[in-house]
Write an enzyme that holds these catalytic residues in place. Structure first.
Site, short mmCIF file in Angstrom:
data_model
loop_
_atom_site.label_atom_id
_atom_site.label_comp_id
_atom_site.label_asym_id
_atom_site.label_seq_id
_atom_site.Cartn_x
_atom_site.Cartn_y
_atom_site.Cartn_z
N MET A 65 -43.99 -63.91 -55.44
CA MET A 65 -42.98 -64.73 -54.76
C MET A 65 -41.67 -64.64 -55.53
SD MET A 65 -44.53 -65.78 -52.12
CE MET A 65 -43.07 -66.60 -51.51
N SER A 124 -41.27 -60.37 -42.07
CA SER A 124 -41.85 -61.71 -41.96
C SER A 124 -41.51 -62.31 -40.61
CB SER A 124 -41.33 -62.62 -43.08
OG SER A 124 -41.72 -63.95 -42.76
N ASP A 178 -41.88 -60.93 -52.03
CA ASP A 178 -41.71 -61.82 -50.88
C ASP A 178 -40.66 -62.89 -51.15
OD1 ASP A 178 -42.03 -63.22 -48.55
OD2 ASP A 178 -44.06 -63.95 -49.00
N GLY A 179 -39.54 -62.77 -50.44
CA GLY A 179 -38.50 -63.80 -50.48
C GLY A 179 -37.16 -63.28 -50.95
N GLY A 180 -36.16 -63.45 -50.10
CA GLY A 180 -34.79 -63.11 -50.49
C GLY A 180 -34.51 -61.63 -50.64
N GLY A 182 -37.69 -61.24 -43.99
CA GLY A 182 -37.60 -62.08 -42.80
C GLY A 182 -36.18 -62.16 -42.30
N MET A 186 -50.34 -70.06 -47.37
CA MET A 186 -49.74 -71.07 -48.26
C MET A 186 -50.38 -72.40 -47.91
SD MET A 186 -45.89 -69.59 -48.10
CE MET A 186 -46.34 -68.54 -46.73
N ASP A 195 -46.78 -65.81 -42.22
CA ASP A 195 -46.75 -66.91 -43.20
C ASP A 195 -47.41 -68.16 -42.64
OD1 ASP A 195 -45.23 -65.80 -45.48
OD2 ASP A 195 -43.65 -65.55 -43.98
N GLY A 224 -42.21 -71.59 -48.83
CA GLY A 224 -42.02 -72.70 -47.90
C GLY A 224 -41.00 -72.41 -46.81
N PHE A 225 -40.03 -71.59 -47.12
CA PHE A 225 -38.96 -71.35 -46.15
C PHE A 225 -38.44 -69.92 -46.23
CE2 PHE A 225 -39.01 -75.70 -47.64
CZ PHE A 225 -39.08 -76.41 -46.46
N GLY A 226 -37.97 -69.43 -45.09
CA GLY A 226 -37.28 -68.15 -45.07
C GLY A 226 -35.82 -68.35 -45.45
N GLY A 227 -35.13 -67.25 -45.67
CA GLY A 227 -33.68 -67.30 -45.88
C GLY A 227 -33.21 -67.85 -47.21
N MET A 257 -48.48 -71.93 -43.29
CA MET A 257 -48.16 -73.05 -44.19
C MET A 257 -48.79 -74.34 -43.66
SD MET A 257 -44.14 -72.35 -44.93
CE MET A 257 -43.50 -70.67 -45.08
N HIS A 281 -45.91 -59.36 -41.57
CA HIS A 281 -46.15 -60.40 -42.56
C HIS A 281 -46.18 -61.76 -41.86
CE1 HIS A 281 -46.10 -61.99 -46.71
NE2 HIS A 281 -45.36 -62.97 -46.22
N HIS A 317 -50.27 -64.27 -45.26
CA HIS A 317 -49.96 -64.95 -46.51
C HIS A 317 -50.29 -66.44 -46.33
CE1 HIS A 317 -46.40 -66.20 -49.38
NE2 HIS A 317 -47.59 -66.54 -49.87
C1 DX5 Z 1 -41.62 -67.90 -47.82
C2 DX5 Z 1 -42.41 -66.85 -47.10
C3 DX5 Z 1 -41.68 -65.60 -46.88
C4 DX5 Z 1 -40.44 -65.72 -46.05
C5 DX5 Z 1 -39.52 -64.61 -46.45
O1 DX5 Z 1 -42.46 -68.92 -48.19
O2 DX5 Z 1 -43.57 -66.53 -47.83
O3 DX5 Z 1 -42.53 -64.60 -46.36
O4 DX5 Z 1 -40.68 -65.68 -44.68
O5 DX5 Z 1 -38.33 -64.79 -45.79
P1 DX5 Z 1 -36.96 -64.17 -46.27
O6 DX5 Z 1 -37.12 -62.70 -46.27
O7 DX5 Z 1 -36.01 -64.66 -45.22
O8 DX5 Z 1 -36.66 -64.74 -47.63
ZN ZN Z 2 -44.74 -64.75 -47.16
#
Ligand code: DX5
Ligand code: ZN
Length: 217
Positions: free
Chosen positions: A136, A7, A174-176, A196, A67, A34, A141-144, A36, A32, A65
């Protein structure tokens, strides 16, 4: 071997060219991206101009992706910008089947993204029309953020639905995603790992991508 889709939300935007080169040279399969809008999710990222600029340098497919609300307004623009796979959220698609057909008619693979609270059963009547389900494993909405464990159950349910229908749909998580939980995720039936924070905050992103790629069932 899983498909790895780093990501770019966690990349260094000031050095985006170098980050793209790194992904080009790595074992990653897709980019990937994102998008938003500050309406569907409480954050704003980037849109078509950045994606088309990235496309000039990238040598791997763009997994975009969305959003955003009313995603259908922008399908053509994202196709032109260089999206190869375009995913819309089911929660903003009252006419999901129509959206899937419209994405494919523009020459892209069609993806459906599903929030943590949305039941897998919502997909049962369109599963054969979906190329990729983006499950998901955090609230978008956010990475990490931290991986939501209930996702493992949803992967198994979805895998069963896909095989019962004889569909070829890929399951993307996708996520975490981390090096610690990736094996469990793959073993449960996932085909694509988005990562990401795990990739871009590691001391050696290319090695981290390689480690994710080498995970087997
Ligand atoms: C969150 C995004 C993800 C995000 C994943 O809304 O859709 O793609 O960037 O980030 P990590 O891998 O850091 O959770
Ligand atoms: Zn994503």
């Amino acid at each position: 071997m899983p498909i790895i889709s780093p990501s770019m939300l966690s990349a260094d935007f000031l050095n985006l060219g170098a980050e793209i080169d790194m992904i080009n040279e790595s074992d990653a399969d897709w980019f990937h991206l994102d998008v938003m809008d500050g309406r569907f999710v409480p954050n704003i990222t980037f849109g078509m101009p950045i994606i088309s600029a990235m496309k000039k340098r990238a040598r791997k497919p763009f997994d975009v992706h969305l959003m955003i609300v009313e995603p259908e307004k922008y399908f053509e623009a994202f196709a032109k910008a260089g999206a190869d796979i375009l995913s819309v959220h089911i929660e903003v698609s009252p006419h999901l089947h129509r959206n899937l057909q419209a994405i494919k008619a523009l020459g892209m693979k069609a993806g459906v993204a599903v929030n943590p609270h949305t039941p897998i059963a919502m997909l049962s009547d369109v599963i054969s029309d979906i190329d990729v389900v983006c499950l998901m494993s955090v609230n978008p909405g956010f990475g990490g953020q931290k991986f939501i464990d209930q996702t493992i159950h949803k992967i198994r349910q979805l895998k069963q639905m896909i095989s019962e229908c004889g569909a070829h749909t890929l399951i993307e998580i996708d996520g975490g995603v981390t090096l610690d939980n990736a094996h469990t995720i793959i073993k449960s039936g996932a085909d694509v790992l988005v990562a990401g924070n795990t990739v871009f905050s590691s001391p050696n992103p290319k090695d981290t991508i390689k480690s994710l790629k080498e995970i087997t069932k």
